[in-house]
Design a protein around this motif. Structure first.
Motif, mmCIF file in Angstrom:
data_model
loop_
_atom_site.group_PDB
_atom_site.id
_atom_site.type_symbol
_atom_site.label_atom_id
_atom_site.label_comp_id
_atom_site.label_asym_id
_atom_site.label_seq_id
_atom_site.Cartn_x
_atom_site.Cartn_y
_atom_site.Cartn_z
ATOM 1 N N LEU A 26 18.364 -5.820 41.366
ATOM 2 C CA LEU A 26 18.210 -5.956 39.931
ATOM 3 C C LEU A 26 19.279 -7.049 39.339
ATOM 4 O O LEU A 26 18.945 -7.633 38.495
ATOM 5 C CB LEU A 26 18.006 -4.768 39.144
ATOM 6 N N ALA A 27 20.359 -6.875 39.740
ATOM 7 C CA ALA A 27 21.531 -7.645 39.035
ATOM 8 C C ALA A 27 22.466 -7.746 40.257
ATOM 9 O O ALA A 27 22.841 -6.809 41.386
ATOM 10 C CB ALA A 27 22.080 -6.947 38.243
ATOM 11 N N TYR A 28 23.120 -9.039 40.221
ATOM 12 C CA TYR A 28 24.350 -9.416 41.239
ATOM 13 C C TYR A 28 25.171 -10.065 40.332
ATOM 14 O O TYR A 28 24.849 -11.203 39.974
ATOM 15 C CB TYR A 28 23.718 -10.323 42.172
ATOM 16 N N PHE A 29 26.377 -9.766 39.821
ATOM 17 C CA PHE A 29 27.611 -10.123 39.168
ATOM 18 C C PHE A 29 28.917 -9.849 39.551
ATOM 19 O O PHE A 29 29.220 -8.885 40.266
ATOM 20 C CB PHE A 29 27.239 -9.525 37.637
ATOM 21 N N ARG A 30 29.613 -10.819 39.116
ATOM 22 C CA ARG A 30 30.946 -10.836 39.462
ATOM 23 C C ARG A 30 31.693 -9.644 38.662
ATOM 24 O O ARG A 30 31.166 -9.341 37.709
ATOM 25 C CB ARG A 30 31.754 -11.923 38.946
ATOM 26 N N VAL A 31 32.487 -8.956 39.285
ATOM 27 C CA VAL A 31 33.195 -7.827 38.626
ATOM 28 C C VAL A 31 33.742 -8.232 37.342
ATOM 29 O O VAL A 31 34.077 -7.342 36.529
ATOM 30 C CB VAL A 31 34.195 -7.055 39.708
ATOM 31 N N ASP A 32 34.565 -9.538 37.282
ATOM 32 C CA ASP A 32 35.131 -9.780 36.188
ATOM 33 C C ASP A 32 34.204 -10.317 35.121
ATOM 34 O O ASP A 32 34.749 -10.829 33.879
ATOM 35 C CB ASP A 32 36.148 -10.571 36.466
ATOM 36 N N ARG A 33 32.764 -10.561 35.396
ATOM 37 C CA ARG A 33 31.933 -11.275 34.250
ATOM 38 C C ARG A 33 30.420 -10.224 34.462
ATOM 39 O O ARG A 33 29.599 -11.087 34.783
ATOM 40 C CB ARG A 33 31.690 -12.603 34.676
ATOM 41 N N PRO A 34 30.570 -9.153 33.898
ATOM 42 C CA PRO A 34 29.300 -8.278 34.018
ATOM 43 C C PRO A 34 28.299 -8.510 32.776
ATOM 44 O O PRO A 34 27.223 -8.393 32.800
ATOM 45 C CB PRO A 34 29.818 -7.055 33.897
ATOM 46 N N ASP A 35 28.878 -8.968 31.635
ATOM 47 C CA ASP A 35 28.365 -9.169 30.183
ATOM 48 C C ASP A 35 26.725 -9.577 30.376
ATOM 49 O O ASP A 35 25.808 -9.159 30.031
ATOM 50 C CB ASP A 35 28.660 -9.852 29.298
ATOM 51 N N LYS A 36 26.619 -10.923 30.869
ATOM 52 C CA LYS A 36 25.021 -11.399 30.887
ATOM 53 C C LYS A 36 24.255 -10.709 31.653
ATOM 54 O O LYS A 36 23.066 -10.773 31.131
ATOM 55 C CB LYS A 36 25.465 -12.902 31.273
ATOM 56 N N SER A 37 24.702 -10.423 32.828
ATOM 57 C CA SER A 37 23.719 -9.772 33.739
ATOM 58 C C SER A 37 23.135 -8.460 33.164
ATOM 59 O O SER A 37 22.111 -8.217 33.389
ATOM 60 C CB SER A 37 24.313 -9.801 35.346
ATOM 61 N N LEU A 38 24.189 -7.538 32.569
ATOM 62 C CA LEU A 38 23.801 -6.385 32.185
ATOM 63 C C LEU A 38 23.013 -6.581 30.816
ATOM 64 O O LEU A 38 21.803 -5.777 30.737
ATOM 65 C CB LEU A 38 25.031 -5.493 31.938
ATOM 66 N N ASP A 39 23.193 -7.471 29.996
ATOM 67 C CA ASP A 39 22.391 -7.729 28.716
ATOM 68 C C ASP A 39 20.912 -7.966 29.164
ATOM 69 O O ASP A 39 20.045 -7.670 28.487
ATOM 70 C CB ASP A 39 23.160 -8.728 28.029
#
Length: 67
Positions: A26-39
């Protein structure tokens, strides 16, 4: 939903994967940049809870995320 923390190597950063019950990514994101993917997933309001799980989760482990 499941969460997996993936350890980066050398210049590749650490990543987090969010997968559904059928284990579809569902989502793949950097640990230090989760904002955009979770939104994008509509989970922006659960950011603190998810990142606390990520912080406590050892690399390579799979954990069930109750949302």
């Amino acid at each position: 939903m499941y969460i997996i923390k993936v350890k980066g190597i050398a210049k590749i950063p650490d990543y987090v994967q969010l997968r559904d019950d059928k284990f579809t990514l569902l989502a793949y994101f950097r640990v230090d940049r989760p904002d955009k993917s979770l939104d994008k997933l509509g989970l922006g309001d659960k950011l603190d809870y998810i990142m606390q799980m990520v912080k406590d989760l050892p690399f390579g482990q799979i954990a069930k995320l109750e949302i």
